[in-house]
Every structure is written in C-alpha cells, then in structure tokens.
Design a protein around this motif. Structure first.
Motif, PDB file in Angstrom:
ATOM      1  N   SER A  46      18.122   2.674 -45.098  1.00  0.00           N
ATOM      2  CA  SER A  46      16.307   3.132 -44.264  1.00  0.00           C
ATOM      3  C   SER A  46      15.605   2.090 -44.227  1.00  0.00           C
ATOM      4  O   SER A  46      14.655   1.834 -43.775  1.00  0.00           O
ATOM      5  CB  SER A  46      16.024   4.308 -44.705  1.00  0.00           C
ATOM      6  N   GLU A  98      10.603  22.966 -39.402  1.00  0.00           N
ATOM      7  CA  GLU A  98      11.846  22.031 -39.414  1.00  0.00           C
ATOM      8  C   GLU A  98      12.949  22.811 -37.825  1.00  0.00           C
ATOM      9  O   GLU A  98      13.939  21.766 -38.056  1.00  0.00           O
ATOM     10  CB  GLU A  98      12.616  22.840 -40.615  1.00  0.00           C
ATOM     11  N   ILE A 148       9.810  10.559 -36.203  1.00  0.00           N
ATOM     12  CA  ILE A 148       8.886  10.918 -37.685  1.00  0.00           C
ATOM     13  C   ILE A 148       7.807  10.485 -38.082  1.00  0.00           C
ATOM     14  O   ILE A 148       7.973  11.470 -39.360  1.00  0.00           O
ATOM     15  CB  ILE A 148       9.281   8.416 -37.934  1.00  0.00           C
ATOM     16  N   TYR A 151       8.639  14.389 -38.811  1.00  0.00           N
ATOM     17  CA  TYR A 151       8.888  14.156 -40.201  1.00  0.00           C
ATOM     18  C   TYR A 151       8.145  14.404 -40.561  1.00  0.00           C
ATOM     19  O   TYR A 151       7.456  15.032 -42.059  1.00  0.00           O
ATOM     20  CB  TYR A 151      10.277  13.412 -40.389  1.00  0.00           C
ATOM     21  N   GLU A 152       6.923  13.140 -40.823  1.00  0.00           N
ATOM     22  CA  GLU A 152       6.146  13.135 -41.868  1.00  0.00           C
ATOM     23  C   GLU A 152       5.034  14.227 -41.190  1.00  0.00           C
ATOM     24  O   GLU A 152       4.000  14.620 -42.619  1.00  0.00           O
ATOM     25  CB  GLU A 152       5.466  11.975 -41.646  1.00  0.00           C
ATOM     26  N   ARG A 154       5.600  17.224 -40.795  1.00  0.00           N
ATOM     27  CA  ARG A 154       6.318  18.174 -42.258  1.00  0.00           C
ATOM     28  C   ARG A 154       6.162  17.591 -43.521  1.00  0.00           C
ATOM     29  O   ARG A 154       5.581  19.258 -44.292  1.00  0.00           O
ATOM     30  CB  ARG A 154       7.778  18.609 -42.200  1.00  0.00           C
ATOM     31  N   VAL A 155       6.160  17.774 -43.992  1.00  0.00           N
ATOM     32  CA  VAL A 155       5.440  16.760 -45.290  1.00  0.00           C
ATOM     33  C   VAL A 155       4.199  16.988 -45.760  1.00  0.00           C
ATOM     34  O   VAL A 155       3.846  17.507 -46.574  1.00  0.00           O
ATOM     35  CB  VAL A 155       6.270  15.016 -45.853  1.00  0.00           C
ATOM     36  N   ARG A 343       0.827   8.803 -43.348  1.00  0.00           N
ATOM     37  CA  ARG A 343       2.297   8.358 -43.799  1.00  0.00           C
ATOM     38  C   ARG A 343       3.128   7.509 -43.445  1.00  0.00           C
ATOM     39  O   ARG A 343       4.034   6.803 -43.130  1.00  0.00           O
ATOM     40  CB  ARG A 343       2.374   9.679 -44.429  1.00  0.00           C
ATOM     41  N   VAL A 347       6.013   3.400 -43.268  1.00  0.00           N
ATOM     42  CA  VAL A 347       7.776   3.942 -43.016  1.00  0.00           C
ATOM     43  C   VAL A 347       8.063   1.893 -41.827  1.00  0.00           C
ATOM     44  O   VAL A 347       7.173   1.585 -41.109  1.00  0.00           O
ATOM     45  CB  VAL A 347       7.717   4.422 -41.570  1.00  0.00           C
ATOM     46  N   GLU A 461      17.235  10.836 -44.735  1.00  0.00           N
ATOM     47  CA  GLU A 461      15.984   9.971 -45.526  1.00  0.00           C
ATOM     48  C   GLU A 461      14.974  11.528 -45.378  1.00  0.00           C
ATOM     49  O   GLU A 461      14.382  11.541 -46.904  1.00  0.00           O
ATOM     50  CB  GLU A 461      15.158   9.146 -44.324  1.00  0.00           C
ATOM     51  N   TYR A 462      14.920  11.930 -45.402  1.00  0.00           N
ATOM     52  CA  TYR A 462      14.203  13.236 -45.235  1.00  0.00           C
ATOM     53  C   TYR A 462      14.255  14.286 -46.047  1.00  0.00           C
ATOM     54  O   TYR A 462      13.656  15.211 -45.724  1.00  0.00           O
ATOM     55  CB  TYR A 462      13.390  13.490 -43.910  1.00  0.00           C
TER      56      TYR A 462
END
Length: 494
Positions: A46, A98, A148, A151-152, A154-155, A343, A347, A461-462
């Motif tokens: 990754s 998600e 990406i 995903y970020e 979501r974080v 964030r 990456v 990765e996530y």
C-alpha cells in the motif's frame, strides 16, 4: 471476433493470477507463512508498491492519445453511480457510507490493466489500444483517488461520531458531578451537601445557620402529591431547581441548619395532608411567590462563599464554550471536508498519480526518455506490487476458512453490480453523450471486465469489505468470459 488463439492468449493472462492465489493459500494454510507476516506485506504493497504501480501506468502511457467522448462517458457513468449511492445513503434508513464505497468500487474499478489489452484489442482491433490507455489513465488518476477520498471521509465521520459520543458522555458526567455536589434535601432527614472541602478548623463559612421565613399554606382541598418547583439562583454555570412539597397546614420553609452536625432541623413537622384540588388558588400562588423571594434573598447572601469553590468549573466551562463558538464559524461538512483533505494529503498514491501525470505530459510532448536504471526499478517494483497483492488475496482466502469467504449473498451482489449494473449505467451515459458504433460497444464491454486487484488493496488498507473484494476478484475471473462474450454478441445483434 475472438479466435481460438486470442482466447488462449486471454487465458494466459488469467492463469498467473490463480497461480499466485493458490501459492498464497497453500503457504498460509500450512503455516509456512504466518498471519503475523501479513501486515508487513500489506504495508509494503500500500505504501510503496501500489503507488509505483500507478506511477508506472501514468508515466509510460501517452495522455495525448485519448478519446474525449469516451472520457466523458466514463466520467458520467461514474458520476451516476456515485450520485445514486449518495441518494441511497441520504434517504434510506439502511444507507451508509460503507455501502456507498462498496457499490462504487464494484461498479467502477475493472481489471483493465490485466484483461483489457488481451480482451478488447482482439475484439475491436489495434485502434482499441488508445481507448484502453484512456480507461487506464482515468482509473489510475481519478477513480483510485476518489475511492481514497471516500475511505478517508468514512474515517473522519467515524471520528466525528466518536467525539460526539465522548463529548456527550463527558457532559453527562459533569452534570452528574455538579448535581451531586449541590444536592439539597428538603423535607427529609438527609444532609445538606456543600461543595468543596471544609476548612481545617472544622468550620465552613458556607455552612451558616440560616432561617428561612415561613410560608404558611392553609389547609384546604389540595392534592397531597402536588409539587411546586422554585427556581433557585445559579450556584454554578447553570440554573438549579429545588422541588418542594407543599403540605397543608405546615410551614415548609421554616428550616434551621446546624453546621455542627450537618442536619436540617424541621421545627414544625406535623400535620396530615388532606385531599387537595389540582387547581391553585390565588392564595397558593401568593404563598409560592413569597417563598421564592425569601429563598432567593437568603441564597444570594451565601453566593460569594461558593464562588471560590466553583472557579475551576467556571473556567473549564468557559474554555469549552470558547471552543464551541470557534467551531460554530465553520459548518459541520466544511470541517469534515477539511479533515478529509488533510488525511488524503498523507496518502502516497495521491502523490504518485500526480507525479506520473506530470511526467507523462512532458515526456510524450518533448520525447523524454527515462534513464534505464530508474525505469527498470519502477517496472520491477510495480510488477512486484501486483504480484504481492494477488498473493495477499490467497492469504486472506486461507484465513477465512471458507471457499466463499464473504458469503453467497455478497458474492451474488458483487456479480450483479459488476456485470449488470455497471454496463447498464454505461449504456445510459453513452447514449447521453451520443457515442456510436465501436466507441459505444467498447465503452460497454470494458465495463463488463471483472473486478480489479487494486480494489482489494484499498479495501485491505482501510479494513472494509475485505472478504467481499477478495472473493469478487478471484471468482469473477472464473465466470467472466462467457458473460463478456454474451454481451459482445448481444451488441453485435443490435
């Protein structure tokens, strides 16, 4: 038309994938490679392997050989997928970020690098190679980075939710602590609990013997359960309420407090409640008003004694209030977007895609040639990244302990989205942009290509839907050939 030789050439591109998957499965199953090795391999893939792989795709493909209508159709189809997922997230109770990420990746990330050249060029001729490069370019530059960002996002949303829960819990603890420290028992035998420690000499100036003038409530037809709430002045940073029970015929405010034994003495604690009416009489209201005024006058005298004890709480409350006021200047989504961008800037894949695009723009315009040692190093790392990513799929498959690690329902969902929903959305986008002939057929057929390996890398990765994408990549390569040929002949007929 796909000849027998072309078919075998396509199979030759698929066989290495299953060789690496089976090797990873066997080595993990027999504990030759232990699960503790997986995080290190995954981290290398990754942080170094996939970024170099994306850089290689962008740097060594000509960005000037692109079909703008195909770019428009691809962008529109992905936009429709994302808008549909966001509407489902917004208006459906079962919607979630998600689900949006999983749906978008299943519908938009085909394995064009591995399958595209071997499948689409034999079907549509050498002219299809330019279109394959266009799809690879968009996928590497735009869609990986968009995934990406999702995903970020979501974080960040999970962090915001956790912070809200912690703030709510902290506020409840503060309110409980303050309520306990300011608790007053009236009409019973409990102590009057003062805030702050008493002085060493045993006398606390806050524990003053106070005499509250009586507020006589004459007997009458009153409800014995009727309670009157008298708002006391704020002893801390918010107001308190003291709930007192008015009993006919007794004096409810005639209290003497003795600091020596911390008892509340009730000089007149007699009288039996009689049935009462729920409607307050004018005399009752006057008595309540008098009692409130007397209580406020008495507590205002003792207020300076409590200020020192509450200074820490007041300072803490003021600091929290300042933070809330500062955050109120930005909307919630603006703050979330700002955090997400911060964030994404960390990456490596983002920087690799931008660097690959910049290099390709200058290299193909001015005929630059990358030095052989650097070019060969990039090629070796990118090939190793793809191989290790497929090897990780075999390891994940072995650790799941099942043939279909995500379950048959999730596998069916991935097949439907990949081979049915994606092509239908591309058909809508193609007709909207007036694609015709071979360009339209190519755009539809490239949307039927099975799931890409990078989708598994991002999911691992996530830590989201790893079994789903692992199973999708492996099983879709088995069943995709008859599905692709069915779509191909269907488009030739119509």
């Amino acid at each position: 038309m796909l000849t027998a030789l072309d078919f075998w050439h396509l199979v030759e591109h698929i066989i290495p994938v299953y060789v690496l998957v089976i090797v990873g499965y066997v080595l993990t199953r027999f504990e030759i490679i232990e699960p503790v090795h997986s995080p290190g391999i995954s981290k290398w893939v990754s942080t170094l392997g996939v970024p170099m792989y994306v850089f290689h795709l962008l740097a060594f493909n000509d960005p000037y050989q692109t079909s703008m209508r195909l770019v428009g159709a691809d962008v529109l189809s992905k936009a429709l997928v994302l808008i549909g997922g966001c509407l489902w997230w917004r208006f459906c109770k079962c919607g979630s970020i998600e689900g949006v990420i999983g749906f978008f990746m299943l519908a938009t990330l085909p394995n064009t690098v591995l399958i595209g050249d071997a499948l689409l060029v034999p079907l549509y001729g050498e002219g299809a190679y330019t279109q394959v490069v266009t799809i690879i370019f968009l996928q590497s530059l735009v869609w990986y980075n968009l995934c990406i960002c999702l995903y970020e996002l979501r974080v960040v949303l999970l962090e915001e939710k956790q912070n809200q829960l912690m703030s709510k819990s902290t506020l409840e603890l503060e309110i409980t602590r303050v309520h306990h420290s300011a608790f007053v028992t009236v009409g019973g035998s409990g102590p009057l609990d003062a805030v702050g420690p008493a002085k060493s000499d045993g006398f606390d100036p806050r524990h003053k013997k106070r005499k509250l003038h009586s507020a006589f409530v004459p007997p009458g037809n009153q409800d014995p359960t009727l309670e009157r709430t008298i708002s006391a002045p704020a002893r801390f940073s918010f107001s308190r309420s003291l709930s007192l029970r008015f009993t006919p015929g007794i004096r409810v405010f005639d209290l003497d407090y003795d600091p020596q034994n911390n008892d509340v003495v009730h000089p007149d604690d007699k009288g039996t409640p009689a049935p009462a009416s729920p409607v307050m009489s004018a005399l009752d209201q006057q008595n309540e008003k008098t009692a409130r005024n007397v209580f406020e006058q008495q507590t205002e005298k003792s207020e300076p004694d409590l200020e020192n004890g509450n200074s820490d709480f007041e300072a803490e409350h003021a600091e929290k209030k300042t933070v809330v006021l500062k955050r109120s200047h930005l909307s919630r989504w603006a703050l979330i977007t700002f955090k997400m961008i911060n964030r994404v800037k960390k990456v490596p894949l983002t920087y690799a895609s931008v660097a690959g695009l910049i290099y390709s723009l200058f290299a193909f315009k001015y005929n630059w040639n990358m030095p052989y040692p650097i070019r060969k190093s990039v090629e070796l790392i990118s090939e190793g990244a793809l191989g290790l990513a497929i090897f990780l799929m075999g390891m994940a498959w072995a650790r799941s302990g099942r043939l279909i690690s995500c379950g048959f329902k999730a596998l069916s969902y991935g097949i439907v989205v990949r081979f049915l929903v994606g092509p239908i959305i591309m058909i809508i986008a193609g007709f909207a942009l007036r694609l015709q002939g071979t360009s339209l057929k190519f755009a539809i057929l490239q949307a039927v290509i099975p799931q890409g390996v990078i989708s598994f890398v991002l999911a691992k990765e996530y830590g989201l839907d790893v079994p789903l994408f692992n199973t999708a990549v492996v099983f879709q390569l088995v069943i995709f050939i008859p599905i692709v040929l069915a779509w191909y002949y269907l488009m030739e007929v119509f």
